[in-house]
Design a protein around this motif. Sequence first.
Motif, PDB file in Angstrom:
ATOM      1  N   ARG A   1      30.348 102.880  58.278  1.00  0.00           N
ATOM      2  CA  ARG A   1      29.878 103.867  59.253  1.00  0.00           C
ATOM      3  C   ARG A   1      29.819 103.182  60.609  1.00  0.00           C
ATOM      4  NH1 ARG A   1      30.091 105.200  53.939  1.00  0.00           N
ATOM      5  NH2 ARG A   1      29.767 107.441  53.677  1.00  0.00           N
TER       6      ARG A   1
ATOM      7  N   THR B   1      25.094 109.520  54.646  1.00  0.00           N
ATOM      8  CA  THR B   1      24.888 108.104  54.353  1.00  0.00           C
ATOM      9  C   THR B   1      24.076 107.428  55.452  1.00  0.00           C
ATOM     10  OG1 THR B   1      26.918 107.941  53.049  1.00  0.00           O
ATOM     11  CG2 THR B   1      26.033 105.896  53.938  1.00  0.00           C
TER      12      THR B   1
ATOM     13  N   ASP C   1      24.909 114.668  47.547  1.00  0.00           N
ATOM     14  CA  ASP C   1      26.307 115.019  47.781  1.00  0.00           C
ATOM     15  C   ASP C   1      26.598 116.438  47.333  1.00  0.00           C
ATOM     16  OD1 ASP C   1      29.021 114.947  48.253  1.00  0.00           O
ATOM     17  OD2 ASP C   1      29.488 113.754  46.476  1.00  0.00           O
TER      18      ASP C   1
ATOM     19  N   ASN D   1      23.402  99.189  47.973  1.00  0.00           N
ATOM     20  CA  ASN D   1      23.393 100.635  48.176  1.00  0.00           C
ATOM     21  C   ASN D   1      22.285 101.318  47.389  1.00  0.00           C
ATOM     22  OD1 ASN D   1      24.644 100.090  45.699  1.00  0.00           O
ATOM     23  ND2 ASN D   1      25.892 101.945  45.789  1.00  0.00           N
TER      24      ASN D   1
ATOM     25  N   SER E   1      25.275 100.798  58.185  1.00  0.00           N
ATOM     26  CA  SER E   1      25.621 100.850  56.765  1.00  0.00           C
ATOM     27  C   SER E   1      27.132 100.740  56.645  1.00  0.00           C
ATOM     28  CB  SER E   1      25.114 102.147  56.115  1.00  0.00           C
ATOM     29  OG  SER E   1      25.508 103.284  56.853  1.00  0.00           O
TER      30      SER E   1
ATOM     31  N   GLU F   1      20.797 110.200  48.813  1.00  0.00           N
ATOM     32  CA  GLU F   1      21.881 110.931  49.454  1.00  0.00           C
ATOM     33  C   GLU F   1      22.325 112.021  48.494  1.00  0.00           C
ATOM     34  OE1 GLU F   1      26.436 110.126  51.047  1.00  0.00           O
ATOM     35  OE2 GLU F   1      24.973 108.501  51.097  1.00  0.00           O
TER      36      GLU F   1
ATOM     37  N   VAL G   1      22.103 105.289  48.099  1.00  0.00           N
ATOM     38  CA  VAL G   1      22.870 105.629  49.287  1.00  0.00           C
ATOM     39  C   VAL G   1      24.354 105.503  48.970  1.00  0.00           C
ATOM     40  CG1 VAL G   1      23.123 105.166  51.761  1.00  0.00           C
ATOM     41  CG2 VAL G   1      20.992 104.578  50.614  1.00  0.00           C
ATOM     42  N   GLY G   2      25.182 106.274  49.679  1.00  0.00           N
ATOM     43  CA  GLY G   2      26.621 106.242  49.443  1.00  0.00           C
ATOM     44  C   GLY G   2      27.346 105.139  50.170  1.00  0.00           C
ATOM     45  N   GLY G   3      26.634 104.130  50.645  1.00  0.00           N
ATOM     46  CA  GLY G   3      27.256 103.000  51.315  1.00  0.00           C
ATOM     47  C   GLY G   3      26.282 101.835  51.342  1.00  0.00           C
TER      48      GLY G   3
ATOM     49  N   SER H   1      20.281 106.048  55.043  1.00  0.00           N
ATOM     50  CA  SER H   1      20.051 104.628  55.311  1.00  0.00           C
ATOM     51  C   SER H   1      18.979 104.431  56.375  1.00  0.00           C
ATOM     52  CB  SER H   1      21.363 103.974  55.763  1.00  0.00           C
ATOM     53  OG  SER H   1      22.368 104.097  54.779  1.00  0.00           O
TER      54      SER H   1
END
Length: 468
Positions: free
Chosen positions: A321, A123, A168, A154, A318, A166, A144-146, A127
């Motif tokens: 994080r 993430t 996964d 996101n 982000s 992103e 993005v995961g955040g 970002s």
Amino acid sequence: MPDVLLPADQLGRVHFVGIGGAGLSAIARIMAARGMPVTGSDDHDTPFLPGLRELGVPCHLEYAADHLGAADSVVVTTAAREDNPEVVEARRRGLRLLPRSAGLWSVMAGSRVVAVAGTHGKTTTTSLLTSALVAAGADPTYAVGGMLTATGRNADAGAGDLFVAEADESDGAFLVYRPYAAVVTNVAADHLDVWGTEAAYRAAFDDFAASVDPDGFLVCCIDDPGARALAESSRAAGRRVVTVGEAGDADVRATDISFVGSTSTFTVRRDGADGTTVRLRIPGRHYVVDALAALVMGLELGHDVEGLVSGLESFSGSGRRMEAKGEAGGVRVYDSYAHHPREIEADLEAARAVAGSGRLLVVFQPHLVSRTRVFGPDMGRALGAADEVVVLDVYVAREEGDPAVTRALVVDAVPLPGTHVHLPGSLDEAAEVVAGLAGPGDLVLTLGAGDVTTVGPAVLAVLGGARG
């Protein structure tokens, strides 16, 4: 996974089961921004839903068969159960059912995809890369995961040909994207409930690397043994690889690394010569390597170093994080998604630098029964870097509980003496405990992928009320 994958403009009306999650909300946002008819449901409100509602996306806060409306395609979260009424109705009607990976592939179709993969750091690196590319004049689509702190989103649908995603690995999703280029931050065993063995997990990254376009390239962070092995095997297979890290044999190195408060500074060294100095607004050695990987990816894509560095230096983080949540009574509160032992170690190292002479108080929530079963003792050992540790019960999420897997697996491994451990019975009690322990100059860090994120604001509320 359907036998035939269709680009988004051929999916018709799309309904999302679990639209409030980081992954599905990003896909839904891109589709809606492109003018596609989108609806969705979730069983609770999330920070991603207000932005979707602003785009006109109906978001239901419960699951019911009639929410599908006139949908032609249904994208389903991996957390959905087979008896979910919307999944059951979609099957009954013979609608096109898509996992998250197929939904993301559909909005990627026709773009030059840059994927960011790895056990940790996906993430943040995605970002950072997005921020760098935007500052360098690109207009990428990104998922993005955040939340990006700078945009509060996101995902966005850009006008350029790049799609930054992103990627996964938790459910194998990254194996279908076939990107033009990819970053691999690290490869360390995780999600063994899906992959079964560490060997199978690592083999999935080999398959991911092999899926990169033959005309494209990989950027691998070789400070990590798993990513180093991947870089070596990829080069042996004839793929183009650029290695980055602090390691002396990396193609591009981060040198002269220093940390002051919540900032990190490093110099980029390539081909034996020192180059640009980068000053990040986020703390931690692992974020330095993430930023270096993002910079090198941008350079390899043909963008100028000044613009890319400007984007990295303006990046303010982000969501979840090492996210600063606030300060009250002289106590600083941060929140992080870290839930794997290596992530915990890295974030505690960064938090120590930010705390300075203050104490470090950590609230940790083990995430998933399967992960705690395998890594619980390692989590506990990593938490030994804190002065005070509050350990919550295991966040069960998509699995069934196991009476043999409790927070005791974590607690029993915390090094003693030196670290004091506290075992509250609830999130509210955890906030009260931490607020009672913290003093001016201390730093509180909440860790975990579950609802532990609510503890930080609660601590600030208690401290604000008590000390004004």
